[in-house]
Design an enzyme around this catalytic site. Structure first.
Site, mmCIF file in Angstrom:
data_model
loop_
_atom_site.group_PDB
_atom_site.id
_atom_site.type_symbol
_atom_site.label_atom_id
_atom_site.label_comp_id
_atom_site.label_asym_id
_atom_site.label_seq_id
_atom_site.Cartn_x
_atom_site.Cartn_y
_atom_site.Cartn_z
ATOM 1 N N CYS A 90 -5.782 -8.021 4.255
ATOM 2 C CA CYS A 90 -4.418 -8.485 4.333
ATOM 3 C C CYS A 90 -3.826 -9.167 2.931
ATOM 4 O O CYS A 90 -2.894 -8.593 2.544
ATOM 5 C CB CYS A 90 -4.234 -9.562 5.453
ATOM 6 S SG CYS A 90 -4.632 -8.864 7.115
ATOM 7 N N HIS B 220 0.411 -13.603 9.596
ATOM 8 C CA HIS B 220 -0.795 -13.492 10.160
ATOM 9 C C HIS B 220 -0.617 -13.836 11.629
ATOM 10 O O HIS B 220 0.023 -15.015 11.892
ATOM 11 C CB HIS B 220 -1.961 -14.333 9.573
ATOM 12 C CG HIS B 220 -2.928 -13.536 8.853
ATOM 13 N ND1 HIS B 220 -3.260 -13.756 7.564
ATOM 14 C CD2 HIS B 220 -3.733 -12.471 8.826
ATOM 15 C CE1 HIS B 220 -3.954 -12.982 6.841
ATOM 16 N NE2 HIS B 220 -4.126 -11.988 7.670
ATOM 17 N N GLU C 141 2.230 -16.772 5.490
ATOM 18 C CA GLU C 141 1.413 -16.952 4.199
ATOM 19 C C GLU C 141 2.318 -17.524 2.967
ATOM 20 O O GLU C 141 3.319 -16.850 2.648
ATOM 21 C CB GLU C 141 0.472 -15.718 3.841
ATOM 22 C CG GLU C 141 -0.568 -15.371 4.903
ATOM 23 C CD GLU C 141 -1.561 -16.184 5.216
ATOM 24 O OE1 GLU C 141 -1.706 -17.037 4.547
ATOM 25 O OE2 GLU C 141 -2.025 -16.102 6.225
HETATM 26 N N1 PCA Z 1 -6.086 -8.533 9.353
HETATM 27 C C1 PCA Z 1 -7.187 -8.691 8.227
HETATM 28 C C2 PCA Z 1 -7.067 -7.160 7.673
HETATM 29 C C3 PCA Z 1 -6.496 -6.259 8.704
HETATM 30 C C4 PCA Z 1 -5.683 -7.190 9.523
HETATM 31 O O1 PCA Z 1 -4.991 -7.119 10.483
HETATM 32 C C5 PCA Z 1 -7.045 -9.579 7.221
HETATM 33 O O2 PCA Z 1 -6.752 -10.697 7.512
HETATM 34 O O3 PCA Z 1 -7.359 -9.237 6.112
#
Ligand code: PCA
Length: 206
Positions: free
Chosen positions: A141, A165, A78
């Site tokens: 997240c 992610h 990100e």
């Molecule tokens: N993914 C979610 C919250 C926890 C996770 O592993 C997100 O992308 O916000």
């Protein structure tokens, strides 16, 4: 160098979170850097408190947070966290903030302070599907990434921080026809590669 690596627990009705499974298989030392593992709950507010407690306790040089982004094709690093919460589903204790800022006194956004492009390039060079993402969403997240960067900025701590992610594991896709997945071993290899690039960048600037 010390790297705090956080991973979310399962959320949204899933029984597994690839982030937690990658963290469990990550070596405890990568290129001489000590990896400090921390599993965090998919809960607004509490997740930032847990991460900040760990930063205070361990004084890491970098914080890399891991979470699941179901539906994405590869490992995405990100670039930016926004000062906004817009939860499409409840978190793990039923909170579902809609259109609320995270920090009343905070800037609209923070950029990751990780070597985002180098981390992605080295994963691609290793034959893995990886990319830069320009949105961490507006769920827990993004909340964690923003909260950690906001804390580090307020405290003026020279700590690299950001978020990665991960896609679904193949085992999660049985009831989701056509959704992209990645085997756990490839995700672990991707993380080791990305963290190696982070250690190299840190070593070059210190
Ligand atoms: N993914 C979610 C919250 C926890 C996770 O592993 C997100 O992308 O916000």
């Amino acid at each position: 160098m010390r790297i705090l690596v956080t991973a979310f627990d399962p959320f949204g009705g899933e029984t597994r979170n690839p982030a937690q499974e990658v963290l469990a298989k990550l070596p405890r030392v990568i290129e001489g850097a000590e990896i400090i593992p921390l599993v965090v709950p998919a809960v607004f507010g509490e997740v930032v408190d847990r991460a900040v407690d760990a930063i205070r306790a361990h004084r890491p040089d970098a914080v890399v947070c891991l979470g699941q982004a179901g539906g994405r094709r590869g490992i995405t690093v990100e670039r930016v966290a926004i000062n906004w919460m817009d939860a499409g589903i409840p978190d793990n204790i039923g909170q579902q903030p809609v259109d609320e800022p995270i920090a009343q006194d905070g800037p609209a956004a923070y950029f990751a302070t990780l070597p985002v492009r180098a981390m992605v390039s080295t994963m691609r060079d290793a034959g893995l599907s990886a990319g830069i993402s320009l949105s961490a969403g507006a769920f827990v997240c993004n909340h964690l990434m923003y909260g950690v960067l906001h804390y580090l900025e307020r405290e003026q701590l020279p700590v690299h921080a950001g978020f990665i992610h991960l896609p679904y594991l193949p085992e999660q896709a049985g009831d989701k026809a056509g959704v992209p997945t990645m085997p756990l071993d490839d995700m672990v290899r991707g993380l080791v590669t990305a963290l190696t690039a982070l250690v190299a960048a840190h070593t070059n600037t210190n």
